[in-house]
Design an enzyme around this catalytic site. Sequence first.
Site, PDB file in Angstrom:
ATOM      1  N   SER A  66       0.825  -1.213   0.000  1.00 50.43           N
ATOM      2  CA  SER A  66       0.000   0.000   0.000  1.00 50.43           C
ATOM      3  C   SER A  66       0.861   1.266   0.000  1.00 50.43           C
ATOM      4  CB  SER A  66      -0.937   0.014   1.207  1.00 50.43           C
ATOM      5  OG  SER A  66      -0.206  -0.002   2.415  1.00 50.43           O
ATOM      6  N   CYS A  67       2.139   1.124   0.289  1.00 55.30           N
ATOM      7  CA  CYS A  67       3.054   2.262   0.233  1.00 55.30           C
ATOM      8  C   CYS A  67       3.208   2.755  -1.207  1.00 55.30           C
ATOM      9  CB  CYS A  67       4.429   1.883   0.769  1.00 55.30           C
ATOM     10  SG  CYS A  67       4.475   1.486   2.525  1.00 55.30           S
ATOM     11  N   VAL A  68       3.610   4.000  -1.347  1.00 54.04           N
ATOM     12  CA  VAL A  68       3.843   4.591  -2.661  1.00 54.04           C
ATOM     13  C   VAL A  68       5.294   5.067  -2.731  1.00 54.04           C
ATOM     14  CG1 VAL A  68       3.242   6.484  -4.221  1.00 54.04           C
ATOM     15  CG2 VAL A  68       1.446   5.281  -2.991  1.00 54.04           C
TER      16      VAL A  68
END
Length: 160
Positions: free
Chosen positions: A26-28
């Site tokens: 879910s990190c960018v």
Amino acid sequence: MQITVHMGEIKVIKAEQSAVSPGLGSCVAVVLCDRKLLIGCVGHIMRPCIREACDTSQPARFADMAVGMMVERMTVLGSQIEDIWAKIFGGANMFPDLISKGSLMDVGALNISAVKQELKRYNIQLIAEEIGGHIGRSVLFDISNGSVVVRSAYLEERRY
């Protein structure tokens, strides 16, 4: 020389360097690049907004802080805003059976939205993205040619 950018970190990349940001769920990963000066910056953003956090000791974890910090690090080194472009990757919903798309639990979508809002706020042109979906990714940024290679399970390697 290859530099690793871990969760919640920001790293400046200069000529003759590359950066890897592994384990994006879910990190960018935000990749900023100034091709004129061969300066880049990579951030591994974990959450959209610092004001909703209990622990604010690492502001680079948050989109609303990290993008500005990245721009500042590049401008201190001589970059002009109009010479900086961005590429973003990640923001997956790793648990689609448990978390419905667009819900407040869809951290990946919230991260993507926050990153795009901050890039717009700083007038940074977004030129490439591979975002969302349900797969984890790792990215490798090569400052010498501005390319980002994306690797993930079950898919061919992609270059942006």
